[in-house]
Design an enzyme around this catalytic site. Sequence first.
Site, PDB file in Angstrom:
ATOM      1  N   ARG A 170      47.540  40.533  29.571  1.00 15.85           N
ATOM      2  CA  ARG A 170      47.619  41.910  30.069  1.00 15.85           C
ATOM      3  C   ARG A 170      47.123  41.886  31.510  1.00 15.85           C
ATOM      4  O   ARG A 170      46.515  40.925  31.952  1.00 15.85           O
ATOM      5  CB  ARG A 170      46.763  42.853  29.219  1.00 15.85           C
ATOM      6  CG  ARG A 170      45.295  42.514  29.227  1.00 15.85           C
ATOM      7  CD  ARG A 170      44.478  43.391  28.283  1.00 15.85           C
ATOM      8  NE  ARG A 170      43.064  43.058  28.376  1.00 15.85           N
ATOM      9  CZ  ARG A 170      42.234  43.520  29.275  1.00 15.85           C
ATOM     10  NH1 ARG A 170      42.679  44.357  30.214  1.00 15.85           N
ATOM     11  NH2 ARG A 170      40.967  43.184  29.298  1.00 15.85           N
ATOM     12  N   ARG A 174      42.768  49.444  36.393  1.00 13.27           N
ATOM     13  CA  ARG A 174      41.743  50.477  36.226  1.00 13.27           C
ATOM     14  C   ARG A 174      42.128  51.676  37.075  1.00 13.27           C
ATOM     15  O   ARG A 174      42.336  51.534  38.280  1.00 13.27           O
ATOM     16  CB  ARG A 174      40.382  49.974  36.706  1.00 13.27           C
ATOM     17  CG  ARG A 174      39.740  48.966  35.813  1.00 13.27           C
ATOM     18  CD  ARG A 174      38.316  48.774  36.283  1.00 13.27           C
ATOM     19  NE  ARG A 174      37.746  47.572  35.711  1.00 13.27           N
ATOM     20  CZ  ARG A 174      36.702  46.941  36.203  1.00 13.27           C
ATOM     21  NH1 ARG A 174      36.130  47.398  37.304  1.00 13.27           N
ATOM     22  NH2 ARG A 174      36.220  45.872  35.628  1.00 13.27           N
ATOM     23  N   ARG A 247      41.566  20.973  35.040  1.00 12.59           N
ATOM     24  CA  ARG A 247      41.794  21.219  36.451  1.00 12.59           C
ATOM     25  C   ARG A 247      40.482  20.955  37.170  1.00 12.59           C
ATOM     26  O   ARG A 247      39.398  21.194  36.627  1.00 12.59           O
ATOM     27  CB  ARG A 247      42.234  22.670  36.698  1.00 12.59           C
ATOM     28  CG  ARG A 247      43.655  22.970  36.243  1.00 12.59           C
ATOM     29  CD  ARG A 247      44.700  22.317  37.111  1.00 12.59           C
ATOM     30  NE  ARG A 247      44.829  22.980  38.416  1.00 12.59           N
ATOM     31  CZ  ARG A 247      45.412  22.424  39.469  1.00 12.59           C
ATOM     32  NH1 ARG A 247      45.894  21.196  39.407  1.00 12.59           N
ATOM     33  NH2 ARG A 247      45.494  23.092  40.609  1.00 12.59           N
ATOM     34  N   ARG A 279      39.892  30.713  47.646  1.00 13.62           N
ATOM     35  CA  ARG A 279      38.925  31.736  48.044  1.00 13.62           C
ATOM     36  C   ARG A 279      37.897  31.163  49.001  1.00 13.62           C
ATOM     37  O   ARG A 279      37.739  29.935  49.100  1.00 13.62           O
ATOM     38  CB  ARG A 279      38.230  32.357  46.833  1.00 13.62           C
ATOM     39  CG  ARG A 279      37.476  31.389  45.942  1.00 13.62           C
ATOM     40  CD  ARG A 279      36.923  32.134  44.732  1.00 13.62           C
ATOM     41  NE  ARG A 279      36.162  31.254  43.859  1.00 13.62           N
ATOM     42  CZ  ARG A 279      35.460  31.650  42.801  1.00 13.62           C
ATOM     43  NH1 ARG A 279      35.416  32.938  42.505  1.00 13.62           N
ATOM     44  NH2 ARG A 279      34.805  30.801  42.050  1.00 13.62           N
ATOM     45  N   GLU A 299      37.399  26.930  48.652  1.00 18.25           N
ATOM     46  CA  GLU A 299      37.574  26.339  47.322  1.00 18.25           C
ATOM     47  C   GLU A 299      39.043  25.964  47.117  1.00 18.25           C
ATOM     48  O   GLU A 299      39.931  26.811  47.228  1.00 18.25           O
ATOM     49  CB  GLU A 299      37.126  27.369  46.274  1.00 18.25           C
ATOM     50  CG  GLU A 299      36.970  26.835  44.884  1.00 18.25           C
ATOM     51  CD  GLU A 299      36.307  27.863  43.980  1.00 18.25           C
ATOM     52  OE1 GLU A 299      36.948  28.246  42.981  1.00 18.25           O
ATOM     53  OE2 GLU A 299      35.165  28.300  44.274  1.00 18.25           O
ATOM     54  N   TYR A 347      36.333  26.810  28.025  1.00 17.86           N
ATOM     55  CA  TYR A 347      35.823  27.490  29.213  1.00 17.86           C
ATOM     56  C   TYR A 347      34.770  28.505  28.768  1.00 17.86           C
ATOM     57  O   TYR A 347      35.032  29.354  27.931  1.00 17.86           O
ATOM     58  CB  TYR A 347      36.933  28.197  29.988  1.00 17.86           C
ATOM     59  CG  TYR A 347      36.366  28.911  31.195  1.00 17.86           C
ATOM     60  CD1 TYR A 347      35.995  28.182  32.319  1.00 17.86           C
ATOM     61  CD2 TYR A 347      36.119  30.274  31.178  1.00 17.86           C
ATOM     62  CE1 TYR A 347      35.418  28.801  33.416  1.00 17.86           C
ATOM     63  CE2 TYR A 347      35.544  30.899  32.264  1.00 17.86           C
ATOM     64  CZ  TYR A 347      35.194  30.164  33.378  1.00 17.86           C
ATOM     65  OH  TYR A 347      34.609  30.778  34.442  1.00 17.86           O
ATOM     66  N   ASP A 349      31.784  31.309  30.095  1.00 15.58           N
ATOM     67  CA  ASP A 349      30.929  31.999  31.050  1.00 15.58           C
ATOM     68  C   ASP A 349      29.487  31.617  30.744  1.00 15.58           C
ATOM     69  O   ASP A 349      29.162  31.182  29.630  1.00 15.58           O
ATOM     70  CB  ASP A 349      31.106  33.525  30.933  1.00 15.58           C
ATOM     71  CG  ASP A 349      32.401  34.005  31.574  1.00 15.58           C
ATOM     72  OD1 ASP A 349      32.861  33.354  32.534  1.00 15.58           O
ATOM     73  OD2 ASP A 349      32.955  35.024  31.111  1.00 15.58           O
TER      74      ASP A 349
END
Length: 365
Positions: A170, A174, A247, A279, A299, A347, A349
């Site tokens: 998705r 916002r 990666r 970035r 990066e 992955y 957080d």
Amino acid sequence: MYDFLIVGAGLYGAVFAQQAIKKGKKVLVIEKRDHIAGNAYCEKRAGINVHKFGAHIFHTSNEEVWEYVNQFASFNNYVNSPLANYKGKIYNLPFNMNTFYQMWGTITPDEAKAEIDKQRAKYKDTEPSNLEEQALFLGGEDIYEKLIKGYTEKQWGRPATEIPAFIIKRLPFRFTYNNNYFNDPYQGIPKGGYNVLVENLLKGAEVKLGVDFLENKEYYKSIADKIIYTGEIDQYFEYQYGQLEYRSLKFEHELKEDCDNYQGNAVVNYTEREVPFTRIIEHKHFEFGTQPQTVITREYPMDWEKGMEPYYPINDDRNNALYEKYKSLGEADEKVIFGGRLGEYKYYDMDKVIASALNKAEEIL
């Protein structure tokens, strides 16, 4: 003899070590690098805490995890509000009413929704078979071309038409003027950097840096009752089923001696394909720094090869099936527990890493 030998001084290993120490266990932590804190490590340059392995922004909805980390470090109130630079024009992220105004001049949510629906209309009967088709189906051409296509192709190292559609389930639209990237109620950066947090977590443990567990595996297995292994699970088992894929990233750090504020924001994404980096991070803004100089980091995503630093697991069907084979080998070894991003090929957080380590420590201890 140690109760626990922990391989890796990143967040997972440090949290597990702290929990074991609280139970009176004797803990040795060994780390292949010459520093603690894993990829969250901060290196001081010109009085600025530089996130050496990429931006680490702590955020969580888990109150237990938030209360836990605040025992070991004080956090500031940094809120992540990245920007996107597309061909010299700036857009707010995540996609919100500011973004839509910058893109189309729309002012109300109804105007923005109408524009998105108009752009999506020509793709509404598409059955998306790749990421490009999925993004166009969900958001139309402007959002895709300016803010998704180039950035995603750089991240994955291949055209969007060759990336699976499921990568974008998705688009997080916002319809408020809110630039806060995360919805989590708890967010911030440890004052003084992540090294402070990890140093405090490791208090009471014996820590040895510059030590490669795999170079002397049998010896290290013999000096502890249990091993907590946070490295690559396939490397531990000598790649006997083949290599898991990742990666990787390259970081280009630059001290700007004649500049005290390079881009006015901690994170600016470069979303056009022709700019080779994804970035630029300006580290002082994570801690509201007022130093006379600044440090920036460009990066660059890269294909990963054995020997390079693995950053992002490629959790496609092939790799997930391969990981399950290694996971079965790991479960058959009663002495070794595999944890963290590399040990679990997932992955994570930072808050999820901490929660996983707390859960595993509770289960074992």
